[in-house]
Design a protein around this motif. Structure first.
Motif, PDB file in Angstrom:
ATOM      1  N   UNK A  17      -9.265   1.049  10.064  1.00 20.00           N
ATOM      2  CA  UNK A  17     -10.130   2.019  10.733  1.00 20.00           C
ATOM      3  C   UNK A  17     -11.127   2.677   9.781  1.00 20.00           C
ATOM      4  N   UNK A  18     -10.919   2.536   8.475  1.00 19.87           N
ATOM      5  CA  UNK A  18     -11.829   3.122   7.489  1.00 19.87           C
ATOM      6  C   UNK A  18     -13.114   2.290   7.474  1.00 19.87           C
ATOM      7  N   UNK A  19     -14.252   2.969   7.579  1.00 15.93           N
ATOM      8  CA  UNK A  19     -15.540   2.276   7.636  1.00 15.93           C
ATOM      9  C   UNK A  19     -15.796   1.497   6.343  1.00 15.93           C
ATOM     10  N   UNK A  20     -16.134   0.191   6.449  1.00 16.19           N
ATOM     11  CA  UNK A  20     -16.469  -0.582   5.245  1.00 16.19           C
ATOM     12  C   UNK A  20     -17.703   0.015   4.565  1.00 16.19           C
ATOM     13  N   UNK A  30     -17.774 -14.644  -0.429  1.00 14.86           N
ATOM     14  CA  UNK A  30     -16.515 -14.920  -1.105  1.00 14.86           C
ATOM     15  C   UNK A  30     -15.720 -13.620  -1.073  1.00 14.86           C
ATOM     16  N   UNK A  31     -14.431 -13.717  -0.748  1.00 13.44           N
ATOM     17  CA  UNK A  31     -13.605 -12.520  -0.644  1.00 13.44           C
ATOM     18  C   UNK A  31     -12.645 -12.445  -1.827  1.00 13.44           C
ATOM     19  N   UNK A  32     -12.706 -11.332  -2.548  1.00 15.89           N
ATOM     20  CA  UNK A  32     -11.781 -11.052  -3.651  1.00 15.89           C
ATOM     21  C   UNK A  32     -10.889  -9.912  -3.190  1.00 15.89           C
ATOM     22  N   UNK A  33      -9.572 -10.065  -3.366  1.00 13.16           N
ATOM     23  CA  UNK A  33      -8.618  -9.049  -2.913  1.00 13.16           C
ATOM     24  C   UNK A  33      -7.865  -8.457  -4.092  1.00 13.16           C
ATOM     25  N   UNK A  34      -7.609  -7.153  -4.015  1.00  7.02           N
ATOM     26  CA  UNK A  34      -6.826  -6.448  -5.018  1.00  7.02           C
ATOM     27  C   UNK A  34      -5.749  -5.660  -4.278  1.00  7.02           C
ATOM     28  N   UNK A  35      -4.503  -5.857  -4.696  1.00  3.01           N
ATOM     29  CA  UNK A  35      -3.364  -5.196  -4.035  1.00  3.01           C
ATOM     30  C   UNK A  35      -3.264  -3.741  -4.480  1.00  3.01           C
ATOM     31  N   UNK A  36      -2.974  -2.859  -3.513  1.00  2.00           N
ATOM     32  CA  UNK A  36      -2.789  -1.437  -3.771  1.00  2.00           C
ATOM     33  C   UNK A  36      -1.313  -1.089  -3.646  1.00  2.00           C
ATOM     34  N   UNK A  37      -0.926   0.072  -4.190  1.00  2.00           N
ATOM     35  CA  UNK A  37       0.479   0.482  -4.118  1.00  2.00           C
ATOM     36  C   UNK A  37       0.916   0.812  -2.696  1.00  2.00           C
ATOM     37  N   UNK A  38      -0.022   1.179  -1.835  1.00  2.00           N
ATOM     38  CA  UNK A  38       0.268   1.383  -0.412  1.00  2.00           C
ATOM     39  C   UNK A  38      -1.059   1.342   0.346  1.00  2.00           C
ATOM     40  N   UNK A  39      -1.024   1.245   1.682  1.00  2.00           N
ATOM     41  CA  UNK A  39      -2.281   1.133   2.440  1.00  2.00           C
ATOM     42  C   UNK A  39      -3.251   2.274   2.157  1.00  2.00           C
ATOM     43  N   UNK A  40      -4.527   1.934   2.032  1.00  2.00           N
ATOM     44  CA  UNK A  40      -5.566   2.921   1.757  1.00  2.00           C
ATOM     45  C   UNK A  40      -5.940   3.710   2.998  1.00  2.00           C
ATOM     46  N   UNK A  41      -6.427   4.940   2.801  1.00  2.00           N
ATOM     47  CA  UNK A  41      -6.831   5.799   3.912  1.00  2.00           C
ATOM     48  C   UNK A  41      -8.276   6.266   3.777  1.00  2.00           C
ATOM     49  N   UNK A  42      -8.931   5.935   2.640  1.00  2.00           N
ATOM     50  CA  UNK A  42     -10.305   6.373   2.411  1.00  2.00           C
ATOM     51  C   UNK A  42     -10.936   5.443   1.385  1.00  2.00           C
ATOM     52  N   UNK A  43     -12.268   5.385   1.417  1.00  2.00           N
ATOM     53  CA  UNK A  43     -13.022   4.500   0.530  1.00  2.00           C
ATOM     54  C   UNK A  43     -14.306   5.223   0.161  1.00  2.00           C
ATOM     55  N   UNK A 101     -19.816  -6.119   0.462  1.00  2.00           N
ATOM     56  CA  UNK A 101     -19.136  -5.197   1.356  1.00  2.00           C
ATOM     57  C   UNK A 101     -17.741  -4.974   0.797  1.00  2.00           C
ATOM     58  N   UNK A 102     -17.246  -3.753   0.894  1.00  4.44           N
ATOM     59  CA  UNK A 102     -15.892  -3.408   0.454  1.00  4.44           C
ATOM     60  C   UNK A 102     -15.168  -2.857   1.675  1.00  4.44           C
ATOM     61  N   UNK A 103     -13.951  -3.355   1.916  1.00  5.21           N
ATOM     62  CA  UNK A 103     -13.191  -2.890   3.070  1.00  5.21           C
ATOM     63  C   UNK A 103     -11.707  -2.828   2.727  1.00  5.21           C
ATOM     64  N   UNK A 104     -10.982  -2.035   3.503  1.00  2.00           N
ATOM     65  CA  UNK A 104      -9.534  -1.923   3.343  1.00  2.00           C
ATOM     66  C   UNK A 104      -8.860  -2.780   4.405  1.00  2.00           C
ATOM     67  N   UNK A 105      -7.837  -3.531   3.985  1.00  5.01           N
ATOM     68  CA  UNK A 105      -7.036  -4.347   4.896  1.00  5.01           C
ATOM     69  C   UNK A 105      -5.583  -4.217   4.478  1.00  5.01           C
ATOM     70  N   UNK A 106      -4.799  -3.484   5.263  1.00  6.42           N
ATOM     71  CA  UNK A 106      -3.400  -3.273   4.909  1.00  6.42           C
ATOM     72  C   UNK A 106      -3.303  -2.600   3.553  1.00  6.42           C
TER      73      UNK A 106
END
Length: 117
Positions: A17-20, A30-43, A101-106
């Motif tokens: 739901x956080x706006x990209x 190309x999509x690069x992913x980085x794992x976070x310690x828990x789901x993000x709530x803001x960007x 573009x940067x977005x949060x996914x899980x």
């Protein structure tokens, strides 16, 4: 909404739901992913002359980002700074920054970098 007293975060905010955030029109990204310690709530992002940086407040990245630059010749460096404010990830490009573009996914933050024109 239920509020966490210690972090001013709404429990009902889903990462999707956080706006990209980003710049330009994407073309076959190309999509690069980085794992976070828990789901993000803001960007929070910031434009820079040869790239950009993004902060995911109150989160820490749990994996290295150095391999991202090795997979794309246009990227000179990707740096990670886990601080009390959150995870700050900075991208630097050799020339002008392509559309991105940067977005949060899980519990991941995803960086979509547009293909060369």
């Amino acid at each position: 909404a239920v509020i966490w007293e210690d972090q001013d975060e709404c429990l009902e905010v889903r990462p999707e739901d956080v706006k990209p955030w980003g710049r330009g029109r994407l073309n076959l990204p190309t999509i690069h992913r980085v794992k976070l310690d828990r789901p993000g709530a803001d960007l929070r992002g910031a434009f820079q002359a040869t790239g950009f940086s993004v902060v995911i407040p109150n989160r820490r990245a749990t994996e290295a980002v150095g391999g991202i630059a090795k997979r794309d010749k246009r990227i000179t460096s990707v740096k990670l700074d886990n601080s009390d404010a959150g995870a700050r990830i900075t991208f630097r490009f050799r020339d002008k920054a392509p559309a991105y573009r940067v977005r949060l996914r899980g519990d991941y933050v995803e960086f979509l970098i547009s293909a060369p024109e």
